[in-house]
Design a protein around this motif. Structure first.
Motif, PDB file in Angstrom:
ATOM      1  N   ILE A 193       0.865  -1.175   0.000  1.00  0.00           N
ATOM      2  CA  ILE A 193       0.000   0.000   0.000  1.00  0.00           C
ATOM      3  C   ILE A 193       0.901   1.224   0.000  1.00  0.00           C
ATOM      4  CG2 ILE A 193      -1.838   1.261   1.199  1.00  0.00           C
ATOM      5  CD1 ILE A 193      -2.636  -1.409   2.505  1.00  0.00           C
ATOM      6  N   ASN A 194       0.761   2.052  -1.035  1.00  0.00           N
ATOM      7  CA  ASN A 194       1.601   3.242  -1.200  1.00  0.00           C
ATOM      8  C   ASN A 194       3.090   2.908  -1.142  1.00  0.00           C
ATOM      9  OD1 ASN A 194      -0.682   4.783  -1.502  1.00  0.00           O
ATOM     10  ND2 ASN A 194      -0.653   5.593   0.572  1.00  0.00           N
ATOM     11  N   PHE A 235     -15.865  -5.384   0.534  1.00  0.00           N
ATOM     12  CA  PHE A 235     -14.824  -6.293   1.005  1.00  0.00           C
ATOM     13  C   PHE A 235     -13.762  -5.455   1.682  1.00  0.00           C
ATOM     14  CE2 PHE A 235     -13.648  -5.152  -3.294  1.00  0.00           C
ATOM     15  CZ  PHE A 235     -12.277  -4.915  -3.230  1.00  0.00           C
ATOM     16  N   THR A 236     -12.984  -6.076   2.575  1.00  0.00           N
ATOM     17  CA  THR A 236     -12.008  -5.332   3.366  1.00  0.00           C
ATOM     18  C   THR A 236     -10.628  -5.959   3.278  1.00  0.00           C
ATOM     19  OG1 THR A 236     -13.714  -4.652   4.928  1.00  0.00           O
ATOM     20  CG2 THR A 236     -11.443  -4.510   5.693  1.00  0.00           C
ATOM     21  N   VAL A 237      -9.640  -5.099   3.067  1.00  0.00           N
ATOM     22  CA  VAL A 237      -8.236  -5.474   3.182  1.00  0.00           C
ATOM     23  C   VAL A 237      -7.800  -4.975   4.555  1.00  0.00           C
ATOM     24  CG1 VAL A 237      -5.901  -5.115   2.306  1.00  0.00           C
ATOM     25  CG2 VAL A 237      -7.819  -5.293   0.708  1.00  0.00           C
ATOM     26  N   ALA A 238      -7.392  -5.883   5.433  1.00  0.00           N
ATOM     27  CA  ALA A 238      -6.934  -5.523   6.780  1.00  0.00           C
ATOM     28  C   ALA A 238      -5.452  -5.844   6.889  1.00  0.00           C
ATOM     29  CB  ALA A 238      -7.722  -6.287   7.834  1.00  0.00           C
ATOM     30  N   ASN A 260      -6.559  -9.563  -7.180  1.00  0.00           N
ATOM     31  CA  ASN A 260      -5.240  -9.106  -7.597  1.00  0.00           C
ATOM     32  C   ASN A 260      -5.309  -7.594  -7.815  1.00  0.00           C
ATOM     33  OD1 ASN A 260      -2.611  -8.918  -8.495  1.00  0.00           O
ATOM     34  ND2 ASN A 260      -3.146  -9.430 -10.594  1.00  0.00           N
ATOM     35  N   PHE A 261      -4.613  -6.850  -6.964  1.00  0.00           N
ATOM     36  CA  PHE A 261      -4.553  -5.405  -7.066  1.00  0.00           C
ATOM     37  C   PHE A 261      -3.360  -5.033  -7.952  1.00  0.00           C
ATOM     38  CE2 PHE A 261      -6.603  -6.321  -3.053  1.00  0.00           C
ATOM     39  CZ  PHE A 261      -7.695  -5.462  -3.060  1.00  0.00           C
ATOM     40  N   ASP A 262      -3.638  -4.404  -9.091  1.00  0.00           N
ATOM     41  CA  ASP A 262      -2.600  -4.010 -10.040  1.00  0.00           C
ATOM     42  C   ASP A 262      -2.533  -2.485 -10.078  1.00  0.00           C
ATOM     43  OD1 ASP A 262      -0.728  -3.795 -12.057  1.00  0.00           O
ATOM     44  OD2 ASP A 262      -2.072  -4.520 -13.641  1.00  0.00           O
ATOM     45  N   ASN A 263      -1.750  -1.929  -9.145  1.00  0.00           N
ATOM     46  CA  ASN A 263      -1.608  -0.476  -9.024  1.00  0.00           C
ATOM     47  C   ASN A 263      -2.958   0.234  -8.958  1.00  0.00           C
ATOM     48  OD1 ASN A 263       1.279  -0.217  -8.952  1.00  0.00           O
ATOM     49  ND2 ASN A 263       1.252  -0.898 -11.071  1.00  0.00           N
ATOM     50  N   LEU A 264      -3.859  -0.306  -8.150  1.00  0.00           N
ATOM     51  CA  LEU A 264      -5.181   0.294  -7.959  1.00  0.00           C
ATOM     52  C   LEU A 264      -5.000   1.578  -7.157  1.00  0.00           C
ATOM     53  CD1 LEU A 264      -8.308   0.024  -8.234  1.00  0.00           C
ATOM     54  CD2 LEU A 264      -8.239  -0.915  -5.916  1.00  0.00           C
ATOM     55  N   GLY A 279      -8.925  13.497  -3.366  1.00  0.00           N
ATOM     56  CA  GLY A 279      -8.512  14.860  -3.676  1.00  0.00           C
ATOM     57  C   GLY A 279      -7.353  15.315  -2.813  1.00  0.00           C
ATOM     58  N   ASN A 280      -7.445  15.066  -1.511  1.00  0.00           N
ATOM     59  CA  ASN A 280      -6.376  15.484  -0.600  1.00  0.00           C
ATOM     60  C   ASN A 280      -5.255  14.454  -0.519  1.00  0.00           C
ATOM     61  OD1 ASN A 280      -7.857  17.786   0.082  1.00  0.00           O
ATOM     62  ND2 ASN A 280      -8.947  16.691   1.696  1.00  0.00           N
ATOM     63  N   SER A 281      -5.597  13.198  -0.637  1.00  0.00           N
ATOM     64  CA  SER A 281      -4.596  12.133  -0.546  1.00  0.00           C
ATOM     65  C   SER A 281      -5.062  10.938  -1.362  1.00  0.00           C
ATOM     66  CB  SER A 281      -4.361  11.735   0.917  1.00  0.00           C
ATOM     67  OG  SER A 281      -5.548  11.285   1.504  1.00  0.00           O
ATOM     68  N   SER A 282      -4.154   9.976  -1.512  1.00  0.00           N
ATOM     69  CA  SER A 282      -4.510   8.795  -2.298  1.00  0.00           C
ATOM     70  C   SER A 282      -3.838   7.563  -1.727  1.00  0.00           C
ATOM     71  CB  SER A 282      -4.116   8.983  -3.765  1.00  0.00           C
ATOM     72  OG  SER A 282      -2.717   9.072  -3.888  1.00  0.00           O
ATOM     73  N   TYR A 283      -4.356   6.415  -2.117  1.00  0.00           N
ATOM     74  CA  TYR A 283      -3.802   5.111  -1.764  1.00  0.00           C
ATOM     75  C   TYR A 283      -3.609   4.329  -3.052  1.00  0.00           C
ATOM     76  CZ  TYR A 283      -5.145   5.840   3.120  1.00  0.00           C
ATOM     77  OH  TYR A 283      -5.275   6.321   4.392  1.00  0.00           O
TER      78      TYR A 283
END
Length: 170
Positions: free
Chosen positions: A40-41, A65-68, A145-149, A154-158
């Protein structure tokens, strides 16, 4: 008689609480490639054993769904939750891309006292993919599979990268 039944129930409850306790850390979730991390980031985190059950609501045509992940700071391990919500015509299936499903993200953080707080407003989809690579209804799991999601408010991103098997109720 009621007095003895009450004492028996209290004792049974106390004993059962020990029976369900985990004594080792071998119950961490792992994804299909044997890894239990996600990026993540640009920072790699271990997937947490403590997560929320994702789901699909057929009537409302939406789900989540949740990524923890476990985040350690000053020797203290906290859990951070990244809950994704989506809208779709059908229940998610292998090959579907959550990025095409009106995807939104709400990051949550667990405080040291165990309470959960909402960190920020909802984040919207910017770019990348989150493709379903496996579904396992009998185990209540979904693999994404997260591919650079990239998600932003606006203020920040993940940005999410990697493959994770997550709890999901069908």
């Amino acid at each position: 008689m009621k007095k003895y039944l009450f004492k028996f129930m209290v004792a049974l409850f106390a004993i059962s609480s020990f029976a369900f306790a985990s004594c080792s850390d071998d119950d961490d979730p792992t994804n299909n490639n044997g890894s239990n991390t996600i990026e993540i980031n640009g920072v790699s985190y271990n997937l947490s054993a403590f997560s929320f059950m994702g789901d699909w609501n057929e009537t409302l045509r939406k789900g989540d769904f949740t990524v923890a992940v476990d985040k350690e700071s000053n020797g203290v391990k906290n859990v951070e939750y990244y809950t994704f919500s989506y809208r779709n015509a059908t229940c998610p299936q292998v090959g579907d891309d959550f990025a095409e499903m009106d995807l939104a993200l709400t990051p949550l953080n667990e405080e040291e006292d165990g309470s959960i707080i909402d960190l920020e407003d909802s984040f919207k989809y910017i770019s990348g993919k989150a493709v379903i690579t496996n579904t396992n209804p009998s185990e209540s799991e979904i693999t994404v599979n997260f591919d650079n999601l990239r998600m932003s408010n606006g203020n920040s991103s993940y940005t999410f990268k990697g493959t994770a098997t997550l709890m999901f109720e069908y």
